[in-house]
Motif scaffolding. Structure first.
Motif, PDB file in Angstrom:
ATOM      1  N   GLN A  48       7.514  -6.789  -0.448  1.00  0.00           N
ATOM      2  CA  GLN A  48       7.066  -6.052   0.713  1.00  0.00           C
ATOM      3  C   GLN A  48       5.692  -6.295   1.025  1.00  0.00           C
ATOM      4  N   ILE A  49       4.606  -6.790   0.128  1.00  0.00           N
ATOM      5  CA  ILE A  49       3.295  -7.034   0.571  1.00  0.00           C
ATOM      6  C   ILE A  49       3.271  -8.259   1.505  1.00  0.00           C
ATOM      7  N   LEU A  50       4.237  -9.284   1.212  1.00  0.00           N
ATOM      8  CA  LEU A  50       4.380 -10.533   2.036  1.00  0.00           C
ATOM      9  C   LEU A  50       4.851 -10.180   3.375  1.00  0.00           C
ATOM     10  N   SER A  51       6.157  -9.523   3.068  1.00  0.00           N
ATOM     11  CA  SER A  51       6.791  -9.323   4.546  1.00  0.00           C
ATOM     12  C   SER A  51       6.080  -8.392   5.508  1.00  0.00           C
ATOM     13  N   GLY A  52       4.860  -7.787   5.084  1.00  0.00           N
ATOM     14  CA  GLY A  52       4.272  -6.989   5.675  1.00  0.00           C
ATOM     15  C   GLY A  52       3.009  -7.453   6.251  1.00  0.00           C
ATOM     16  N   GLY A  53       2.710  -8.648   5.794  1.00  0.00           N
ATOM     17  CA  GLY A  53       1.334  -9.250   5.968  1.00  0.00           C
ATOM     18  C   GLY A  53       0.163  -8.593   5.401  1.00  0.00           C
ATOM     19  N   TYR A  54       0.272  -7.861   4.315  1.00  0.00           N
ATOM     20  CA  TYR A  54      -0.939  -7.138   3.672  1.00  0.00           C
ATOM     21  C   TYR A  54      -1.711  -7.997   2.842  1.00  0.00           C
ATOM     22  N   ALA A  55      -3.048  -7.585   2.963  1.00  0.00           N
ATOM     23  CA  ALA A  55      -3.817  -8.764   2.113  1.00  0.00           C
ATOM     24  C   ALA A  55      -3.926  -8.239   0.686  1.00  0.00           C
ATOM     25  N   SER A  56      -3.479  -7.100   0.050  1.00  0.00           N
ATOM     26  CA  SER A  56      -3.271  -6.585  -1.390  1.00  0.00           C
ATOM     27  C   SER A  56      -2.544  -5.652  -1.621  1.00  0.00           C
ATOM     28  N   PHE A  57      -2.438  -5.547  -2.867  1.00  0.00           N
ATOM     29  CA  PHE A  57      -1.680  -4.156  -3.380  1.00  0.00           C
ATOM     30  C   PHE A  57      -2.233  -3.258  -2.819  1.00  0.00           C
ATOM     31  N   ARG A  58      -3.721  -3.146  -2.964  1.00  0.00           N
ATOM     32  CA  ARG A  58      -4.131  -2.024  -2.478  1.00  0.00           C
ATOM     33  C   ARG A  58      -4.119  -1.476  -1.074  1.00  0.00           C
ATOM     34  N   GLN A  59      -3.955  -2.315  -0.323  1.00  0.00           N
ATOM     35  CA  GLN A  59      -3.766  -2.215   1.199  1.00  0.00           C
ATOM     36  C   GLN A  59      -2.514  -1.761   1.551  1.00  0.00           C
ATOM     37  N   TYR A  60      -1.504  -2.468   0.872  1.00  0.00           N
ATOM     38  CA  TYR A  60      -0.129  -1.993   1.150  1.00  0.00           C
ATOM     39  C   TYR A  60       0.374  -0.555   0.453  1.00  0.00           C
ATOM     40  N   PHE A  61      -0.456  -0.327  -0.834  1.00  0.00           N
ATOM     41  CA  PHE A  61      -0.043   0.895  -1.414  1.00  0.00           C
ATOM     42  C   PHE A  61      -0.808   2.242  -0.640  1.00  0.00           C
ATOM     43  N   ASP A  62      -2.113   1.862   0.129  1.00  0.00           N
ATOM     44  CA  ASP A  62      -2.605   3.119   0.868  1.00  0.00           C
ATOM     45  C   ASP A  62      -1.667   3.099   2.169  1.00  0.00           C
ATOM     46  N   ARG A  63      -1.070   2.062   2.617  1.00  0.00           N
ATOM     47  CA  ARG A  63      -0.220   2.498   3.798  1.00  0.00           C
ATOM     48  C   ARG A  63       0.952   3.263   3.413  1.00  0.00           C
ATOM     49  N   VAL A  64       1.729   2.839   2.382  1.00  0.00           N
ATOM     50  CA  VAL A  64       2.791   3.593   1.597  1.00  0.00           C
ATOM     51  C   VAL A  64       2.410   4.880   1.597  1.00  0.00           C
ATOM     52  N   CYS A  65       1.217   5.279   0.948  1.00  0.00           N
ATOM     53  CA  CYS A  65       0.902   6.674   0.641  1.00  0.00           C
ATOM     54  C   CYS A  65       0.570   7.542   1.789  1.00  0.00           C
ATOM     55  N   PHE A  66      -0.055   6.979   2.681  1.00  0.00           N
ATOM     56  CA  PHE A  66      -0.751   7.576   3.817  1.00  0.00           C
ATOM     57  C   PHE A  66      -0.139   7.329   5.196  1.00  0.00           C
ATOM     58  N   GLN A  67       1.103   6.553   5.358  1.00  0.00           N
ATOM     59  CA  GLN A  67       1.366   6.365   6.723  1.00  0.00           C
ATOM     60  C   GLN A  67       2.164   7.649   6.923  1.00  0.00           C
ATOM     61  N   ALA A  68       2.078   8.156   8.405  1.00  0.00           N
ATOM     62  CA  ALA A  68       2.253   9.465   8.850  1.00  0.00           C
ATOM     63  C   ALA A  68       3.879   9.471   8.988  1.00  0.00           C
ATOM     64  N   ASP A  69       4.391   8.342   9.618  1.00  0.00           N
ATOM     65  CA  ASP A  69       5.925   8.102   9.638  1.00  0.00           C
ATOM     66  C   ASP A  69       6.683   7.896   8.579  1.00  0.00           C
ATOM     67  N   SER A  70       6.277   7.478   7.647  1.00  0.00           N
ATOM     68  CA  SER A  70       6.814   7.088   6.463  1.00  0.00           C
ATOM     69  C   SER A  70       7.937   5.792   6.439  1.00  0.00           C
ATOM     70  N   ASP A  71       7.703   5.078   7.441  1.00  0.00           N
ATOM     71  CA  ASP A  71       8.614   4.175   7.683  1.00  0.00           C
ATOM     72  C   ASP A  71       8.496   2.854   6.379  1.00  0.00           C
ATOM     73  N   GLU A  72       7.205   2.677   6.090  1.00  0.00           N
ATOM     74  CA  GLU A  72       7.066   1.851   4.817  1.00  0.00           C
ATOM     75  C   GLU A  72       7.507   2.241   3.461  1.00  0.00           C
ATOM     76  N   LEU A  73       7.288   3.468   3.550  1.00  0.00           N
ATOM     77  CA  LEU A  73       7.838   4.096   2.300  1.00  0.00           C
ATOM     78  C   LEU A  73       9.006   4.229   2.067  1.00  0.00           C
ATOM     79  N   GLN A  74      10.003   4.452   3.304  1.00  0.00           N
ATOM     80  CA  GLN A  74      11.338   4.081   3.200  1.00  0.00           C
ATOM     81  C   GLN A  74      11.897   2.765   2.836  1.00  0.00           C
ATOM     82  N   ALA A  75      11.201   2.037   3.416  1.00  0.00           N
ATOM     83  CA  ALA A  75      11.670   0.747   3.108  1.00  0.00           C
ATOM     84  C   ALA A  75      11.181   0.167   1.620  1.00  0.00           C
ATOM     85  N   LEU A  76      10.432   0.943   1.046  1.00  0.00           N
ATOM     86  CA  LEU A  76      10.211   0.719  -0.306  1.00  0.00           C
ATOM     87  C   LEU A  76      11.315   1.316  -1.115  1.00  0.00           C
TER      88      LEU A  76
END
Length: 287
Positions: A48-76
């Protein structure tokens, strides 16, 4: 200037990262990943980190936790949930449905009344379609009632596949040739697709069984199939799921679990019923 994709070291998942993710995913879904699932979890998060182009786990995890529309969480959620099934799995419970459960359910019903059946989780649709096939082929009173089948899952990807109703021959190997001929068509690439009338008769919905807000609309069911889900939960999540099923059922309604699951070890809300074909659990008529 192109931004390079994260390297294997930049998206490595530390022990603390794994624990943070595990606790977060548990709170969201009720599914607890034990230490022996670490490799499974790491590989899917890294993908998921690679496919989304995130720089690190922390960046990806912050997006999953705080994204308003939850798309990334649903994909996870979609990549972390296990979906492996086939038609007529644990067929003895389908036999129990038509020979013992439904005859008891309809004792107090009149012709034309509604019978509601919930398949949760429904995965890619084999279970709800199996229920429909079995009722049509093996229950003599199927035309006497209005039968509603609701099929739900937390995974939106499998729901899209379920609505399509398209399967390889391995999935239907336990279904008779006559039944397949009657309720499925062969596609040009050699797959089997459930006929339109049946696909359109089942209501597919996305929900999380331990989310009380999402489940507030699931009420009045006579039978719930919740097979091979609770084995992925811990004791607390199992109790929450049991309470959700209890609330969704009408008094006297039945729940069928997987062969390795036991409601008696989870909750005292239900009564154990031993039918000739299977052991199931019933919501007391007076509860």
């Amino acid at each position: 200037m192109a931004v390079p994709l994260p390297t294997s070291t930049s998206h490595a998942i530390s022990d603390d990262d794994f624990l943070r993710f595990r606790e977060f995913f548990y709170r969201k879904t009720g599914i607890m990943f034990q230490d022996n699932k670490r490799y499974f979890v790491d590989k899917r998060i890294q993908a998921q980190i690679l496919s989304g182009g995130y720089a690190s786990f922390r960046q990806y995890f912050d997006r999953v936790c705080f994204q308003a529309d939850s798309d990334e969480l649903q994909a996870l959620v979609n990549v972390m949930t296990v979906n492996e099934t086939y038609f007529y799995r644990e067929e003895y419970q389908l036999k129990c449905l038509v020979r013992s459960i439904l005859p008891e359910v309809v004792k107090t019903m009149g012709a034309g009344d509604t019978i509601k059946i919930w398949s949760m989780p429904c995965s890619t649709g084999e279970e709800p379609y199996s229920i429909a096939f079995y009722l049509l082929e093996h229950w003599s009173r199927v035309d006497d009632f209005n039968i509603e089948i609701v099929a739900s899952d937390i995974d939106t990807d499998v729901l899209r596949k379920a609505k399509l109703g398209l399967y390889a021959d391995r999935a239907v190997q336990h279904v008779s040739h006559d039944t397949v001929e009657k309720y499925m068509t062969m596609t040009r690439d050699g797959k089997f697709q459930v006929i339109d009338d049946l696909r359109n008769s089942i209501k597919f919905t996305q929900t999380n069984i331990i989310d009380a807000i999402e489940n507030r609309f699931y009420r009045g069911f006579n039978v719930v199939f919740c097979r091979n889900l609770l084995i992925y939960f811990d004791d607390l999540s199992r109790r929450e799921a049991a309470e959700a099923i209890f609330t969704a059922l009408t008094p006297g309604g039945f729940v069928c679990l997987g062969h390795s699951e036991s409601m008696s070890r989870i909750s005292s809300l239900f009564e154990l019923r031993k039918f000739p074909e299977a052991i199931v659990y019933q919501k007391p008529v007076k509860s």
